[in-house]
Design a protein around this motif. Structure first.
Motif, PDB file in Angstrom:
ATOM      1  N   ARG A  63      21.383  46.736  27.868  1.00  0.00           N
ATOM      2  CA  ARG A  63      21.746  45.413  28.373  1.00  0.00           C
ATOM      3  C   ARG A  63      23.078  45.504  29.116  1.00  0.00           C
ATOM      4  NH1 ARG A  63      20.376  41.483  23.118  1.00  0.00           N
ATOM      5  NH2 ARG A  63      18.218  42.214  22.835  1.00  0.00           N
ATOM      6  N   TYR A  64      23.183  44.673  30.171  1.00  0.00           N
ATOM      7  CA  TYR A  64      24.359  44.731  31.034  1.00  0.00           C
ATOM      8  C   TYR A  64      25.030  43.368  31.175  1.00  0.00           C
ATOM      9  CZ  TYR A  64      22.281  49.223  32.175  1.00  0.00           C
ATOM     10  OH  TYR A  64      21.756  50.493  32.096  1.00  0.00           O
ATOM     11  N   ASP A  65      24.904  42.504  30.150  1.00  0.00           N
ATOM     12  CA  ASP A  65      25.548  41.192  30.224  1.00  0.00           C
ATOM     13  C   ASP A  65      27.027  41.276  29.890  1.00  0.00           C
ATOM     14  OD1 ASP A  65      25.303  41.662  27.517  1.00  0.00           O
ATOM     15  OD2 ASP A  65      23.772  40.143  27.196  1.00  0.00           O
ATOM     16  N   SER A  66      27.493  42.455  29.461  1.00  0.00           N
ATOM     17  CA  SER A  66      28.922  42.717  29.323  1.00  0.00           C
ATOM     18  C   SER A  66      29.160  44.161  29.738  1.00  0.00           C
ATOM     19  CB  SER A  66      29.391  42.489  27.878  1.00  0.00           C
ATOM     20  OG  SER A  66      28.799  43.444  27.006  1.00  0.00           O
ATOM     21  N   LEU A  67      30.345  44.441  30.249  1.00  0.00           N
ATOM     22  CA  LEU A  67      30.630  45.778  30.750  1.00  0.00           C
ATOM     23  C   LEU A  67      31.273  46.626  29.658  1.00  0.00           C
ATOM     24  CD1 LEU A  67      31.989  44.878  34.310  1.00  0.00           C
ATOM     25  CD2 LEU A  67      29.718  45.699  33.675  1.00  0.00           C
ATOM     26  N   PRO A  68      30.962  47.940  29.621  1.00  0.00           N
ATOM     27  CA  PRO A  68      30.168  48.700  30.586  1.00  0.00           C
ATOM     28  C   PRO A  68      28.670  48.722  30.268  1.00  0.00           C
ATOM     29  CG  PRO A  68      31.129  50.187  28.993  1.00  0.00           C
ATOM     30  CD  PRO A  68      31.583  48.802  28.599  1.00  0.00           C
ATOM     31  N   GLY A  69      28.221  47.879  29.377  1.00  0.00           N
ATOM     32  CA  GLY A  69      26.830  47.883  28.956  1.00  0.00           C
ATOM     33  C   GLY A  69      26.688  48.433  27.550  1.00  0.00           C
ATOM     34  N   TYR A  70      25.590  48.104  26.904  1.00  0.00           N
ATOM     35  CA  TYR A  70      25.348  48.565  25.541  1.00  0.00           C
ATOM     36  C   TYR A  70      23.840  48.623  25.317  1.00  0.00           C
ATOM     37  CZ  TYR A  70      24.628  43.540  24.743  1.00  0.00           C
ATOM     38  OH  TYR A  70      24.180  42.242  24.816  1.00  0.00           O
ATOM     39  N   VAL A  71      23.426  49.209  24.204  1.00  0.00           N
ATOM     40  CA  VAL A  71      22.005  49.347  23.876  1.00  0.00           C
ATOM     41  C   VAL A  71      21.712  48.626  22.576  1.00  0.00           C
ATOM     42  CG1 VAL A  71      20.204  50.970  23.155  1.00  0.00           C
ATOM     43  CG2 VAL A  71      21.636  51.492  25.121  1.00  0.00           C
ATOM     44  N   VAL A  72      20.645  47.831  22.594  1.00  0.00           N
ATOM     45  CA  VAL A  72      20.106  47.232  21.381  1.00  0.00           C
ATOM     46  C   VAL A  72      18.869  48.021  20.979  1.00  0.00           C
ATOM     47  CG1 VAL A  72      18.949  45.209  20.397  1.00  0.00           C
ATOM     48  CG2 VAL A  72      21.004  44.916  21.806  1.00  0.00           C
ATOM     49  N   ALA A  73      18.809  48.461  19.734  1.00  0.00           N
ATOM     50  CA  ALA A  73      17.619  49.115  19.185  1.00  0.00           C
ATOM     51  C   ALA A  73      17.103  48.255  18.042  1.00  0.00           C
ATOM     52  CB  ALA A  73      17.940  50.519  18.698  1.00  0.00           C
ATOM     53  N   ASN A  74      15.779  48.086  17.978  1.00  0.00           N
ATOM     54  CA  ASN A  74      15.225  47.201  16.972  1.00  0.00           C
ATOM     55  C   ASN A  74      13.765  47.546  16.736  1.00  0.00           C
ATOM     56  OD1 ASN A  74      15.097  45.102  15.100  1.00  0.00           O
ATOM     57  ND2 ASN A  74      15.941  43.557  16.480  1.00  0.00           N
ATOM     58  N   THR A  75      13.160  46.846  15.753  1.00  0.00           N
ATOM     59  CA  THR A  75      11.747  46.991  15.411  1.00  0.00           C
ATOM     60  C   THR A  75      11.130  45.601  15.308  1.00  0.00           C
ATOM     61  OG1 THR A  75      12.043  49.097  14.242  1.00  0.00           O
ATOM     62  CG2 THR A  75      10.137  47.756  13.606  1.00  0.00           C
ATOM     63  N   PHE A  76       9.926  45.463  15.859  1.00  0.00           N
ATOM     64  CA  PHE A  76       9.174  44.205  15.793  1.00  0.00           C
ATOM     65  C   PHE A  76       7.964  44.445  14.893  1.00  0.00           C
ATOM     66  CE2 PHE A  76       5.943  41.237  17.466  1.00  0.00           C
ATOM     67  CZ  PHE A  76       6.651  40.041  17.447  1.00  0.00           C
ATOM     68  N   GLN A  77       7.892  43.714  13.776  1.00  0.00           N
ATOM     69  CA  GLN A  77       6.831  43.961  12.799  1.00  0.00           C
ATOM     70  C   GLN A  77       6.382  42.644  12.193  1.00  0.00           C
ATOM     71  OE1 GLN A  77       7.990  46.503   9.531  1.00  0.00           O
ATOM     72  NE2 GLN A  77       5.905  47.302   9.303  1.00  0.00           N
ATOM     73  N   HIS A  78       5.041  42.478  12.090  1.00  0.00           N
ATOM     74  CA  HIS A  78       4.449  41.271  11.514  1.00  0.00           C
ATOM     75  C   HIS A  78       4.957  40.009  12.210  1.00  0.00           C
ATOM     76  CE1 HIS A  78       3.019  44.046   8.572  1.00  0.00           C
ATOM     77  NE2 HIS A  78       4.174  44.158   7.932  1.00  0.00           N
ATOM     78  N   GLY A  79       5.123  40.110  13.534  1.00  0.00           N
ATOM     79  CA  GLY A  79       5.509  38.942  14.320  1.00  0.00           C
ATOM     80  C   GLY A  79       6.982  38.609  14.291  1.00  0.00           C
ATOM     81  N   ARG A  80       7.830  39.487  13.726  1.00  0.00           N
ATOM     82  CA  ARG A  80       9.260  39.191  13.636  1.00  0.00           C
ATOM     83  C   ARG A  80      10.096  40.404  14.026  1.00  0.00           C
ATOM     84  NH1 ARG A  80      10.832  35.245   8.783  1.00  0.00           N
ATOM     85  NH2 ARG A  80       9.057  33.838   8.840  1.00  0.00           N
ATOM     86  N   TRP A  81      11.246  40.103  14.648  1.00  0.00           N
ATOM     87  CA  TRP A  81      12.211  41.153  14.937  1.00  0.00           C
ATOM     88  C   TRP A  81      13.045  41.443  13.697  1.00  0.00           C
ATOM     89  CZ3 TRP A  81      11.932  44.182  18.991  1.00  0.00           C
ATOM     90  CH2 TRP A  81      11.326  43.716  20.159  1.00  0.00           C
ATOM     91  N   GLY A  82      13.416  42.697  13.543  1.00  0.00           N
ATOM     92  CA  GLY A  82      14.291  43.084  12.448  1.00  0.00           C
ATOM     93  C   GLY A  82      15.754  42.918  12.828  1.00  0.00           C
ATOM     94  N   THR A  83      16.617  43.569  12.069  1.00  0.00           N
ATOM     95  CA  THR A  83      18.056  43.525  12.325  1.00  0.00           C
ATOM     96  C   THR A  83      18.403  44.465  13.470  1.00  0.00           C
ATOM     97  OG1 THR A  83      18.470  43.084   9.990  1.00  0.00           O
ATOM     98  CG2 THR A  83      20.334  43.861  11.304  1.00  0.00           C
ATOM     99  N   GLU A  84      19.129  43.953  14.460  1.00  0.00           N
ATOM    100  CA  GLU A  84      19.501  44.767  15.609  1.00  0.00           C
ATOM    101  C   GLU A  84      20.499  45.860  15.228  1.00  0.00           C
ATOM    102  OE1 GLU A  84      21.129  42.281  18.635  1.00  0.00           O
ATOM    103  OE2 GLU A  84      19.168  41.540  19.307  1.00  0.00           O
ATOM    104  N   GLU A  85      20.335  47.006  15.876  1.00  0.00           N
ATOM    105  CA  GLU A  85      21.362  48.037  15.853  1.00  0.00           C
ATOM    106  C   GLU A  85      21.916  48.144  17.268  1.00  0.00           C
ATOM    107  OE1 GLU A  85      20.120  51.744  14.174  1.00  0.00           O
ATOM    108  OE2 GLU A  85      19.025  50.781  12.530  1.00  0.00           O
TER     109      GLU A  85
END
Length: 329
Positions: A63-85
């Motif tokens: 994602r680039y909504d703030s500089l210099p950018g960052y990465v969100v890693a996550n899991t989607f299971q049973h219709g829901r997102w988990g806790t972002e890393e």
């Protein structure tokens, strides 16, 4: 005989494809591409199915909504997102080329960017359930390669509707005399491409539309076993904006620009990523200040623009000791 890796070249975005054989420990996925200038985000998903509600074992989301950018890693299971890393200090600004390597281990996915370890994401869903890769967002992809442990390969990726197996030869392509450049004999088809007529070498094609920043040119071919050199030129009415010239007798890739009948000084630094008798993928990315050249999905050379009127570049020319399987202009 060792099977070739499963590969796909220049997929349209959004892209969804089946991972032949699924995932296993040691399997790796290499994704090469270019982040579009001004991008807000893109993502790579490893999914358990291709439908819109499928579980996502790994959501890799720069994602680039703030500089210099960052990465969100996550899991989607049973219709829901988990806790972002979240991982900060993302080494991939907008407008840059990249090589993302995802390797499956027994405990996690290991992410490597441009040859450097970036992050680890521990499994929340068994990787044995993953059978699909999906990519979307402000990104262009030149190649996706799946490699099994011990370098054992996968069957070739099936042909996609957007790229028919038999290449068409549009009326604006001219084929000069072939004298002196016989085709390379006896080469099997490249991974992911069924047996098909090769483009004739020397080869010329009109670059339709206005050539500008963001334009990608991708060439798939095979170097002849006794090759001396080949060249790829981006021509304009007054000369050559980019002359890209691997020379096997000197073990160097020469880059240059021609103004009228006069050549500039050569650039000769950097690697020689091509090998006699071997298939290759060559991608030329037009950036604001330079051409970025990828060979086999890996960044190889950067050539700063010496001819800056990019909109006047109108022709692709390929010549020398290679056979050509596919050209995307």
């Amino acid at each position: 005989m060792m099977a070739v890796p499963q590969q796909f070249y220049n997929p349209g975005i959004p892209f969804t494809g089946t991972i032949n054989g699924g995932l296993q420990v040691g399997k790796s996925i290499t994704i090469s591409g270019w982040v579009q200038p001004g991008a807000d985000r893109f993502h790579v998903n490893l999914q358990c199915g291709s439908n819109t509600n499928a579980d996502i074992a790994l959501h890799f989301n720069p994602r680039y909504d703030s500089l210099p950018g960052y990465v969100v890693a996550n899991t989607f299971q049973h219709g829901r997102w988990g806790t972002e890393e979240r991982k900060q200090n993302f080494p991939l600004p907008t407008g840059s080329v990249f090589n993302l390597l995802i390797t499956v281990t027994s405990n996690s996915y290991q992410m490597n960017i441009n040859g450097t370890h970036f992050m680890e994401y521990k499994h929340r869903i068994s990787f044995f359930q993953v059978n699909t890769i999906a990519i979307d967002g402000k990104v262009d992809i030149s190649s996706i390669t799946f490699s099994n442990p011990m370098f054992a390969g996968q069957p070739a990726f099936p042909a996609q509707p957007r790229f028919p197996p038999q290449p068409t030869f549009p009326s604006h392509v001219t084929y000069p005399n072939q004298a002196g450049f016989p085709p390379c004999p006896g080469f099997p088809p490249l991974p992911g491409f069924p047996s098909q007529p090769r483009f004739r070498v020397p080869y010329k094609a009109i670059i339709s539309g206005r050539y500008k920043m963001g334009r990608l040119i991708t060439i798939l071919g095979t170097v002849c076993p006794n090759a001396t050199r080949f060249s790829v030129n981006l021509n304009h009415p007054f000369g050559i904006a980019l002359h890209y010239n691997p020379r096997f007798n000197e073990n160097v890739v020469v880059r240059n620009t021609k103004h009228g009948e006069n050549w500039d000084s050569e650039e000769r630094d950097g690697p020689m990523p091509f090998h006699k008798g071997q298939p290759f993928t060559l991608t030329i990315c037009c950036k604001k200040d330079s051409f970025r050249i990828l060979a086999n999905g890996m960044p190889a050379h950067t050539y700063r623009h010496r001819f800056t009127h990019l909109q006047l570049i109108s022709e692709l020319e390929i010549d020398g000791d290679i056979s050509i399987t596919s050209v995307k202009v």
